[in-house]
Write a protein that holds these residues in place. Structure first.
Motif, mmCIF file in Angstrom:
data_model
loop_
_atom_site.group_PDB
_atom_site.id
_atom_site.type_symbol
_atom_site.label_atom_id
_atom_site.label_comp_id
_atom_site.label_asym_id
_atom_site.label_seq_id
_atom_site.Cartn_x
_atom_site.Cartn_y
_atom_site.Cartn_z
ATOM 1 N N VAL A 1 0.836 -1.199 0.000
ATOM 2 C CA VAL A 1 0.000 0.000 0.000
ATOM 3 C C VAL A 1 0.872 1.249 0.000
ATOM 4 N N GLU A 2 0.626 2.129 -0.962
ATOM 5 C CA GLU A 2 1.290 3.432 -1.057
ATOM 6 C C GLU A 2 2.812 3.324 -1.074
ATOM 7 N N GLY A 3 3.321 2.313 -1.695
ATOM 8 C CA GLY A 3 4.770 2.164 -1.787
ATOM 9 C C GLY A 3 5.334 1.544 -0.526
ATOM 10 N N PRO A 4 6.315 0.659 -0.674
ATOM 11 C CA PRO A 4 6.871 -0.044 0.479
ATOM 12 C C PRO A 4 7.788 0.838 1.321
ATOM 13 N N GLY A 5 7.912 0.503 2.602
ATOM 14 C CA GLY A 5 8.842 1.192 3.483
ATOM 15 C C GLY A 5 9.757 0.194 4.159
ATOM 16 N N PHE A 6 11.050 0.319 3.900
ATOM 17 C CA PHE A 6 12.017 -0.615 4.462
ATOM 18 C C PHE A 6 13.193 0.154 5.057
ATOM 19 N N HIS A 7 14.056 -0.561 5.779
ATOM 20 C CA HIS A 7 15.246 0.056 6.357
ATOM 21 C C HIS A 7 16.268 0.331 5.251
#
Length: 336
Positions: free
Chosen positions: A96-102
């Protein structure tokens, strides 16, 4: 502490993977979603179609319990949300709405962290699951690179890999082809086809008409926060199709014969187009045969999704293009 019994609704007579009723979300003075009644049938690939700003992502966020509705109800895999999130969400894979990772971890290391957080994942299965997911989205060769060095398309692939770490009952993909090249887009199509073949329900949000038409069995069209149409894609296209294409070497004669019988017709580069609003295909053929017109082929003209979308949005008294409007931004009242 989980309750002994999760909140559920009885959907046995009408199986849906997700359902909303009267769903509404207001940010300040902006109505992002307005009384949406959405049904996602079990086993379908449903394309949620609409311009940027139509409320697609906000609706998805409410389905997943990421945003609290202003009004209305949400059911996900038989559980009322957000109360049933602990039972429903482990069965859902979502991008959703682009992934978020470290950013300083590699793609593989990020996926290991995601897998470790999966409540249904057995620890001994994590390495195999991570490798399979990376291979499936075409990131195996770049798995050791740091996430901060990934292109937009690679980031999308990694987010998709995270959603596919485990078999899911429902996979939700918000603009999954964003940033992908044509080859990557084809790979996403193949992944969706594989999920569908395995019986997984897929909800795909997109503003790309061609992608929805190529991958989806069902469609829900949103415009200005409202749901203007939903159903099987084939049935919606056929419902909007009132045309017949006649292939004949006698185009002028055919047009005159049909018009003389009060059948709207016009010449086209491929033959003669006949409006079937007030007549039927057998009547058209019979009229042409009686008039001595040589009929080589007759076929229904298939309305494209672009035409369907244009008619639906024109019905809402708008001339907005798919990319004209930006998604409303959440206000400070709702930090999610």
């Amino acid at each position: 502490m989980l309750d002994d019994f999760p909140p559920r609704t009885d959907t046995s007579a009408d199986p849906v993977a997700a359902r909303t009723r009267g769903l509404r979300k207001v940010y300040g003075k902006t109505v992002a979603v307005d009384h949406v009644d959405l049904d996602v049938p079990v086993g379908a690939v449903l394309g949620m179609l609409g311009p940027n700003g139509s409320g697609k992502t906000t609706t998805i966020r409410m389905l997943l319990g990421l945003v609290t509705p202003t009004a209305g109800s949400v059911e996900l895999l038989g559980h009322l949300m957000p109360g049933g999130a602990n039972w429903a969400l482990p069965e859902v894979g979502a991008l959703v709405e682009g992934p978020g990772f470290h950013p300083f971890l590699s793609g593989r290391e990020n996926l290991f962290r995601c897998a470790a957080a999966e409540p249904r994942m057995v620890t001994s299965d994590i390495p195999r699951a991570v490798n399979d997911a990376l291979e499936r989205v075409g990131l195996a060769s770049a798995a050791g690179r740091r996430y901060r060095g990934y292109s937009l398309g690679m980031k999308q692939r990694l987010g998709l890999a995270a959603a596919l770490l485990l078999p899911r009952r429902l996979v939700v993909l918000d603009e999954p082809t964003n940033g992908l090249d044509p080859a990557g887009t084809r790979e996403v199509r193949a992944v969706i086809a594989d999920l569908h073949a395995a019986g997984t329900t897929v909800l795909v949000s997109s503003h790309l008409l061609a992608e929805v038409e190529a991958t989806c069995t069902h469609v829900a069209v949103m415009h200005r926060g409202s749901l203007v149409a939903q159903g099987e894609l084939r049935e919606l296209l056929e419902a909007g199709n009132a045309g017949l294409l006649v292939s004949t070497p006698d185009v002028p004669v055919a047009v005159d014969a049909l018009r003389d019988n009060r059948m709207p017709a016009r010449a086209t580069p491929d033959g003669v187009h006949v409006d079937l609003t007030t007549t039927t295909a057998p009547e058209v053929v019979a009229t042409l045969v009686r008039s001595g017109v040589a009929v080589h082929e007759v076929r229904r003209q298939r309305t494209g999704l672009e035409d369907l979308f244009a008619r639906l949005t024109e019905a809402e008294n708008t001339t907005a293009r798919l990319s004209d409007v930006a998604e409303p931004q959440p206000s400070t009242e709702d930090p999610t």
